[in-house]
Motif scaffolding. Sequence first.
Motif, PDB file in Angstrom:
ATOM      1  N   LEU A 124      28.863  94.565 -10.341  1.00 59.75           N
ATOM      2  CA  LEU A 124      30.162  93.918 -10.176  1.00 59.75           C
ATOM      3  C   LEU A 124      31.187  94.929  -9.676  1.00 59.75           C
ATOM      4  CD1 LEU A 124      30.373  91.902 -13.523  1.00 59.75           C
ATOM      5  CD2 LEU A 124      29.631  91.073 -11.285  1.00 59.75           C
ATOM      6  N   SER A 125      32.159  94.437  -8.911  1.00 62.06           N
ATOM      7  CA  SER A 125      33.257  95.293  -8.484  1.00 62.06           C
ATOM      8  C   SER A 125      34.185  95.539  -9.666  1.00 62.06           C
ATOM      9  CB  SER A 125      34.037  94.621  -7.351  1.00 62.06           C
ATOM     10  OG  SER A 125      34.754  93.490  -7.850  1.00 62.06           O
ATOM     11  N   ARG A 126      35.072  96.505  -9.528  1.00 61.32           N
ATOM     12  CA  ARG A 126      36.049  96.780 -10.584  1.00 61.32           C
ATOM     13  C   ARG A 126      36.878  95.535 -10.878  1.00 61.32           C
ATOM     14  NH1 ARG A 126      40.010 100.624 -12.216  1.00 61.32           N
ATOM     15  NH2 ARG A 126      40.911  99.627 -14.041  1.00 61.32           N
ATOM     16  N   GLN A 127      37.300  94.814  -9.839  1.00 66.86           N
ATOM     17  CA  GLN A 127      38.105  93.604 -10.013  1.00 66.86           C
ATOM     18  C   GLN A 127      37.324  92.531 -10.774  1.00 66.86           C
ATOM     19  OE1 GLN A 127      37.678  95.230  -7.112  1.00 66.86           O
ATOM     20  NE2 GLN A 127      39.717  95.963  -6.581  1.00 66.86           N
ATOM     21  N   GLU A 128      36.045  92.387 -10.461  1.00 63.72           N
ATOM     22  CA  GLU A 128      35.221  91.403 -11.167  1.00 63.72           C
ATOM     23  C   GLU A 128      35.053  91.784 -12.637  1.00 63.72           C
ATOM     24  OE1 GLU A 128      32.357  89.752  -7.594  1.00 63.72           O
ATOM     25  OE2 GLU A 128      31.959  91.747  -8.417  1.00 63.72           O
ATOM     26  N   LYS A 129      34.888  93.066 -12.910  1.00 65.23           N
ATOM     27  CA  LYS A 129      34.766  93.529 -14.300  1.00 65.23           C
ATOM     28  C   LYS A 129      36.040  93.227 -15.072  1.00 65.23           C
ATOM     29  CE  LYS A 129      31.640  97.309 -13.071  1.00 65.23           C
ATOM     30  NZ  LYS A 129      31.484  98.770 -13.013  1.00 65.23           N
ATOM     31  N   GLU A 130      37.205  93.474 -14.458  1.00 65.87           N
ATOM     32  CA  GLU A 130      38.478  93.181 -15.109  1.00 65.87           C
ATOM     33  C   GLU A 130      38.622  91.685 -15.369  1.00 65.87           C
ATOM     34  OE1 GLU A 130      40.602  95.195 -16.390  1.00 65.87           O
ATOM     35  OE2 GLU A 130      40.213  97.111 -15.427  1.00 65.87           O
ATOM     36  N   LEU A 131      38.180  90.869 -14.424  1.00 67.55           N
ATOM     37  CA  LEU A 131      38.252  89.418 -14.590  1.00 67.55           C
ATOM     38  C   LEU A 131      37.374  88.962 -15.754  1.00 67.55           C
ATOM     39  CD1 LEU A 131      39.292  86.679 -13.585  1.00 67.55           C
ATOM     40  CD2 LEU A 131      37.346  86.627 -12.033  1.00 67.55           C
ATOM     41  N   VAL A 132      36.161  89.484 -15.832  1.00 68.54           N
ATOM     42  CA  VAL A 132      35.269  89.147 -16.949  1.00 68.54           C
ATOM     43  C   VAL A 132      35.904  89.556 -18.274  1.00 68.54           C
ATOM     44  CG1 VAL A 132      33.043  89.678 -18.033  1.00 68.54           C
ATOM     45  CG2 VAL A 132      33.153  89.189 -15.582  1.00 68.54           C
ATOM     46  N   ALA A 133      36.478  90.748 -18.322  1.00 69.12           N
ATOM     47  CA  ALA A 133      37.122  91.229 -19.555  1.00 69.12           C
ATOM     48  C   ALA A 133      38.299  90.333 -19.934  1.00 69.12           C
ATOM     49  CB  ALA A 133      37.584  92.674 -19.386  1.00 69.12           C
ATOM     50  N   ALA A 134      39.095  89.926 -18.962  1.00 68.06           N
ATOM     51  CA  ALA A 134      40.251  89.065 -19.241  1.00 68.06           C
ATOM     52  C   ALA A 134      39.820  87.692 -19.740  1.00 68.06           C
ATOM     53  CB  ALA A 134      41.111  88.928 -17.991  1.00 68.06           C
ATOM     54  N   VAL A 135      38.811  87.113 -19.128  1.00 69.86           N
ATOM     55  CA  VAL A 135      38.325  85.796 -19.559  1.00 69.86           C
ATOM     56  C   VAL A 135      37.717  85.879 -20.956  1.00 69.86           C
ATOM     57  CG1 VAL A 135      36.604  83.996 -19.081  1.00 69.86           C
ATOM     58  CG2 VAL A 135      38.010  84.904 -17.220  1.00 69.86           C
ATOM     59  N   ALA A 136      36.923  86.922 -21.221  1.00 69.84           N
ATOM     60  CA  ALA A 136      36.316  87.078 -22.546  1.00 69.84           C
ATOM     61  C   ALA A 136      37.394  87.260 -23.607  1.00 69.84           C
ATOM     62  CB  ALA A 136      35.361  88.275 -22.549  1.00 69.84           C
ATOM     63  N   ALA A 137      38.416  88.061 -23.329  1.00 69.69           N
ATOM     64  CA  ALA A 137      39.499  88.266 -24.292  1.00 69.69           C
ATOM     65  C   ALA A 137      40.255  86.964 -24.533  1.00 69.69           C
ATOM     66  CB  ALA A 137      40.453  89.349 -23.789  1.00 69.69           C
ATOM     67  N   SER A 138      40.518  86.223 -23.477  1.00 69.76           N
ATOM     68  CA  SER A 138      41.236  84.952 -23.616  1.00 69.76           C
ATOM     69  C   SER A 138      40.428  83.947 -24.436  1.00 69.76           C
ATOM     70  CB  SER A 138      41.547  84.376 -22.235  1.00 69.76           C
ATOM     71  OG  SER A 138      42.182  83.131 -22.349  1.00 69.76           O
ATOM     72  N   ALA A 139      39.136  83.897 -24.191  1.00 68.81           N
ATOM     73  CA  ALA A 139      38.279  82.958 -24.913  1.00 68.81           C
ATOM     74  C   ALA A 139      38.242  83.263 -26.411  1.00 68.81           C
ATOM     75  CB  ALA A 139      36.864  82.994 -24.341  1.00 68.81           C
ATOM     76  N   GLN A 140      38.508  84.519 -26.766  1.00 70.61           N
ATOM     77  CA  GLN A 140      38.495  84.932 -28.162  1.00 70.61           C
ATOM     78  C   GLN A 140      39.899  85.035 -28.748  1.00 70.61           C
ATOM     79  OE1 GLN A 140      35.765  88.295 -28.930  1.00 70.61           O
ATOM     80  NE2 GLN A 140      35.141  88.049 -26.807  1.00 70.61           N
ATOM     81  N   ASP A 141      40.888  84.529 -28.007  1.00 74.55           N
ATOM     82  CA  ASP A 141      42.299  84.611 -28.425  1.00 74.55           C
ATOM     83  C   ASP A 141      42.713  86.051 -28.714  1.00 74.55           C
ATOM     84  OD1 ASP A 141      42.782  81.871 -28.215  1.00 74.55           O
ATOM     85  OD2 ASP A 141      42.023  81.504 -30.230  1.00 74.55           O
ATOM     86  N   CYS A 142      42.204  86.979 -27.934  1.00 71.06           N
ATOM     87  CA  CYS A 142      42.524  88.395 -28.075  1.00 71.06           C
ATOM     88  C   CYS A 142      43.644  88.754 -27.114  1.00 71.06           C
ATOM     89  CB  CYS A 142      41.298  89.241 -27.780  1.00 71.06           C
ATOM     90  SG  CYS A 142      41.606  91.003 -27.863  1.00 71.06           S
ATOM     91  N   PHE A 143      44.676  89.408 -27.607  1.00 70.03           N
ATOM     92  CA  PHE A 143      45.810  89.764 -26.777  1.00 70.03           C
ATOM     93  C   PHE A 143      45.711  91.180 -26.228  1.00 70.03           C
ATOM     94  CE2 PHE A 143      47.195  86.437 -29.643  1.00 70.03           C
ATOM     95  CZ  PHE A 143      47.631  85.510 -28.722  1.00 70.03           C
TER      96      PHE A 143
END
Length: 88
Positions: free
Chosen positions: A68-87
């Motif tokens: 994955l590109s750096r941007q894709e990794k950041e997107l995955v991290a953001a979606v995973a954090a959001s799905a877990q209600d992590c700020f």
Amino acid sequence: MTEDTENQPVEAWVKMPSEADMRAGGALGGPYDFGFLPNMGRLIASHPTIGPAFSGLFATIMFQPGALSRQEKELVAAVAASAQDCFY
């Protein structure tokens, strides 16, 4: 931080390094320098074994070449954090 029955602040039982100590140790800088140190960074740094291991793993996952590109990794991290209600 929570409050006790007399509305006095109750400190966490985990001894976390102060932001000043973290800054003195070079904790700020790099791609995630937002001008402040999130409490999650202080919490991770509070454990002498897990902190450096986690930080190394995170750096490898996010900054080393991979499928994955750096941007894709950041997107995955953001979606995973959001799905877990992590700020963080």
